[in-house]
Design a protein around this motif. Structure first.
Motif, PDB file in Angstrom:
ATOM      1  N   LEU A 239      51.017  35.175  44.138  1.00  0.00           N
ATOM      2  CA  LEU A 239      49.699  35.796  44.131  1.00  0.00           C
ATOM      3  C   LEU A 239      49.785  37.268  44.521  1.00  0.00           C
ATOM      4  N   ASN A 240      50.685  37.567  45.423  1.00  0.00           N
ATOM      5  CA  ASN A 240      50.939  38.949  45.825  1.00  0.00           C
ATOM      6  C   ASN A 240      51.381  39.774  44.609  1.00  0.00           C
ATOM      7  N   LEU A 241      52.315  39.235  43.858  1.00  0.00           N
ATOM      8  CA  LEU A 241      52.832  39.938  42.681  1.00  0.00           C
ATOM      9  C   LEU A 241      51.732  40.134  41.637  1.00  0.00           C
ATOM     10  N   GLY A 242      50.937  39.093  41.413  1.00  0.00           N
ATOM     11  CA  GLY A 242      49.862  39.193  40.436  1.00  0.00           C
ATOM     12  C   GLY A 242      48.821  40.222  40.831  1.00  0.00           C
ATOM     13  N   SER A 243      48.459  40.252  42.109  1.00  0.00           N
ATOM     14  CA  SER A 243      47.471  41.219  42.593  1.00  0.00           C
ATOM     15  C   SER A 243      47.990  42.644  42.449  1.00  0.00           C
ATOM     16  N   TRP A 244      49.277  42.819  42.725  1.00  0.00           N
ATOM     17  CA  TRP A 244      49.904  44.137  42.611  1.00  0.00           C
ATOM     18  C   TRP A 244      49.901  44.610  41.158  1.00  0.00           C
ATOM     19  N   PHE A 245      50.176  43.685  40.229  1.00  0.00           N
ATOM     20  CA  PHE A 245      50.191  44.051  38.805  1.00  0.00           C
ATOM     21  C   PHE A 245      48.801  44.427  38.308  1.00  0.00           C
ATOM     22  N   LEU A 246      47.761  43.787  38.845  1.00  0.00           N
ATOM     23  CA  LEU A 246      46.404  44.152  38.449  1.00  0.00           C
ATOM     24  C   LEU A 246      46.134  45.625  38.732  1.00  0.00           C
ATOM     25  N   MET A 247      46.702  46.108  39.832  1.00  0.00           N
ATOM     26  CA  MET A 247      46.527  47.512  40.213  1.00  0.00           C
ATOM     27  C   MET A 247      47.274  48.444  39.259  1.00  0.00           C
ATOM     28  N   LEU A 248      48.413  47.989  38.746  1.00  0.00           N
ATOM     29  CA  LEU A 248      49.266  48.837  37.919  1.00  0.00           C
ATOM     30  C   LEU A 248      48.886  48.826  36.435  1.00  0.00           C
ATOM     31  N   LEU A 249      48.352  47.713  35.972  1.00  0.00           N
ATOM     32  CA  LEU A 249      48.038  47.577  34.553  1.00  0.00           C
ATOM     33  C   LEU A 249      46.851  48.459  34.160  1.00  0.00           C
ATOM     34  N   PRO A 250      46.726  48.799  32.886  1.00  0.00           N
ATOM     35  CA  PRO A 250      45.520  49.507  32.425  1.00  0.00           C
ATOM     36  C   PRO A 250      44.274  48.689  32.776  1.00  0.00           C
ATOM     37  N   ASP A 251      43.200  49.375  33.113  1.00  0.00           N
ATOM     38  CA  ASP A 251      42.001  48.691  33.594  1.00  0.00           C
ATOM     39  C   ASP A 251      41.467  47.679  32.596  1.00  0.00           C
ATOM     40  N   THR A 252      41.516  48.007  31.313  1.00  0.00           N
ATOM     41  CA  THR A 252      40.999  47.067  30.311  1.00  0.00           C
ATOM     42  C   THR A 252      41.778  45.759  30.330  1.00  0.00           C
ATOM     43  N   VAL A 253      43.085  45.857  30.562  1.00  0.00           N
ATOM     44  CA  VAL A 253      43.924  44.657  30.624  1.00  0.00           C
ATOM     45  C   VAL A 253      43.626  43.856  31.890  1.00  0.00           C
ATOM     46  N   SER A 254      43.526  44.559  33.009  1.00  0.00           N
ATOM     47  CA  SER A 254      43.234  43.888  34.276  1.00  0.00           C
ATOM     48  C   SER A 254      41.888  43.172  34.227  1.00  0.00           C
ATOM     49  N   GLN A 255      40.864  43.845  33.680  1.00  0.00           N
ATOM     50  CA  GLN A 255      39.546  43.229  33.593  1.00  0.00           C
ATOM     51  C   GLN A 255      39.552  42.005  32.684  1.00  0.00           C
ATOM     52  N   LYS A 256      40.333  42.047  31.620  1.00  0.00           N
ATOM     53  CA  LYS A 256      40.431  40.898  30.717  1.00  0.00           C
ATOM     54  C   LYS A 256      41.102  39.721  31.420  1.00  0.00           C
ATOM     55  N   ILE A 257      42.127  40.011  32.195  1.00  0.00           N
ATOM     56  CA  ILE A 257      42.809  38.951  32.942  1.00  0.00           C
ATOM     57  C   ILE A 257      41.854  38.298  33.933  1.00  0.00           C
ATOM     58  N   LEU A 258      41.078  39.117  34.642  1.00  0.00           N
ATOM     59  CA  LEU A 258      40.120  38.582  35.609  1.00  0.00           C
ATOM     60  C   LEU A 258      39.054  37.739  34.924  1.00  0.00           C
ATOM     61  N   GLN A 259      38.643  38.165  33.740  1.00  0.00           N
ATOM     62  CA  GLN A 259      37.649  37.402  32.989  1.00  0.00           C
ATOM     63  C   GLN A 259      38.212  36.043  32.581  1.00  0.00           C
ATOM     64  N   LEU A 260      39.448  36.025  32.119  1.00  0.00           N
ATOM     65  CA  LEU A 260      40.081  34.776  31.704  1.00  0.00           C
ATOM     66  C   LEU A 260      40.280  33.822  32.889  1.00  0.00           C
ATOM     67  N   LEU A 261      40.527  34.402  34.079  1.00  0.00           N
ATOM     68  CA  LEU A 261      40.770  33.582  35.268  1.00  0.00           C
ATOM     69  C   LEU A 261      39.479  33.129  35.948  1.00  0.00           C
ATOM     70  N   GLY A 262      38.353  33.685  35.531  1.00  0.00           N
ATOM     71  CA  GLY A 262      37.073  33.268  36.094  1.00  0.00           C
ATOM     72  C   GLY A 262      36.613  34.054  37.287  1.00  0.00           C
ATOM     73  N   TYR A 263      37.106  35.299  37.436  1.00  0.00           N
ATOM     74  CA  TYR A 263      36.717  36.121  38.565  1.00  0.00           C
ATOM     75  C   TYR A 263      35.561  37.068  38.269  1.00  0.00           C
ATOM     76  N   THR A 264      34.996  36.962  37.091  1.00  0.00           N
ATOM     77  CA  THR A 264      33.959  37.913  36.709  1.00  0.00           C
ATOM     78  C   THR A 264      32.550  37.406  36.955  1.00  0.00           C
ATOM     79  N   ARG A 265      32.383  36.130  37.182  1.00  0.00           N
ATOM     80  CA  ARG A 265      31.049  35.584  37.422  1.00  0.00           C
ATOM     81  C   ARG A 265      31.158  34.434  38.420  1.00  0.00           C
ATOM     82  N   PRO A 266      30.431  34.482  39.530  1.00  0.00           N
ATOM     83  CA  PRO A 266      30.535  33.423  40.533  1.00  0.00           C
ATOM     84  C   PRO A 266      30.002  32.096  40.020  1.00  0.00           C
ATOM     85  N   THR A 267      30.601  31.030  40.497  1.00  0.00           N
ATOM     86  CA  THR A 267      30.146  29.697  40.169  1.00  0.00           C
ATOM     87  C   THR A 267      29.831  28.942  41.436  1.00  0.00           C
ATOM     88  N   LYS A 268      28.885  28.057  41.405  1.00  0.00           N
ATOM     89  CA  LYS A 268      28.498  27.297  42.588  1.00  0.00           C
ATOM     90  C   LYS A 268      29.565  26.259  42.910  1.00  0.00           C
TER      91      LYS A 268
END
Length: 268
Positions: A239-268
């Motif tokens: 998880l440390n490595l993944g978080s670090w890569f999010l910082m390094l990757l282009p923002d469009t790529v990082s945002q797409k990864i977060l969307q695919l992982l479900g971090y873009t909208r909270p769920t109950k």
């Protein structure tokens, strides 16, 4: 319990330890891990009943314990209290663990402004003020250690909890700067960046929670890192490595990864 947690490179094992947020999962686990005869623990927390329970457990392990329910948001009272403690019993190890989290809400309406102000006052203002005060006091004594609890969320802002991520990024940056300033003074500063830890706060956070760790496992990792004077204690590794890569990757790529992982909208 403590076997393997302290390292020979740590020539001065702390005997006067201040932990804020000791009623939290990590804070309580750290208190119990450091508790032993000859150690005095100064434990701060907001929940009196839990604080007393942690105190009893630490006392049973041989430590002397002082507990405080002081409000860290009251800056004047905070610094007066901190000076009083350090004057009476110079702190060897300060663990700045107190913190809170908020999110954008189940309907993604955005964060509450009053909660944002409280979060920034606790996570950033109180943490930096306390660390800065003790850094100067320790520097005069020529010894001491400061551990600032940040988070892997400090590497890249998550859309569901932007203020929390920003606060932990600030703590990370401050700790890095403080470590550089104190280099060679006998005072060490370590930034701690945990991932998901089993706790009420983590359970209340929206989004996926991969690689969840127990507070006890996290505390052992932190204590080993502090004993080794590790500049950045970040875990767990994948998880440390993944978080670090999010910082390094282009923002469009990082945002797409977060969307695919479900971090873009909270769920109950």
């Amino acid at each position: 319990m403590l076997k393997g947690c302290f390292n020979r490179r740590d020539l001065h094992q702390p005997t006067e330890i201040l932990i804020t947020g000791a009623t939290g999962a990590i804070g309580g686990a750290l208190a119990k891990l450091y508790a032993k005869p000859g150690v005095t623990l100064h434990l701060q927390g907001r929940q009196q009943d839990i604080l007393q329970q942690v105190s009893r457990e630490c006392c049973s392990l041989g430590a002397d314990v002082n507990i405080y329910c002081i409000d860290l948001l009251d800056t004047t009272a905070l610094l007066t209290w901190l000076k009083h403690i350090d004057d009476l019993s110079p702190i060897d190890l300060f663990i700045a663990n107190a913190g809170m989290n908020i999110n954008i809400g189940c309907e993604s309406l955005g964060e509450n402004e009053e909660e944002m102000a409280q979060l920034l006052d606790l996570n950033v203002k109180a943490t930096l003020l306390m660390s800065g005060y003790l850094a100067k006091a320790m520097r005069k004594r020529g010894r001491g250690k400061i551990a600032l609890i940040s988070s892997l969320a400090g590497f890249y802002g998550l859309p569901i909890m932007p203020s929390y991520c920003a606060s932990k990024a600030a703590v990370k940056a401050y700790g890095e700067g403080l470590r550089g300033w104190l280099a060679g003074s006998g005072v060490s500063v370590c930034v701690v960046m945990p991932g998901n830890i089993q706790s009420a706060m983590c359970e209340a956070m929206p989004g996926p929670k991969p690689l969840m760790m127990t507070p006890e496992s996290a505390a052992r990792t932190i204590v080993r890192g502090l004993a080794n004077n590790t500049a950045r204690i970040s875990f767990p590794f994948p998880l440390n490595l993944g978080s670090w890569f999010l910082m390094l990757l282009p923002d469009t790529v990082s945002q797409k990864i977060l969307q695919l992982l479900g971090y873009t909208r909270p769920t109950k």
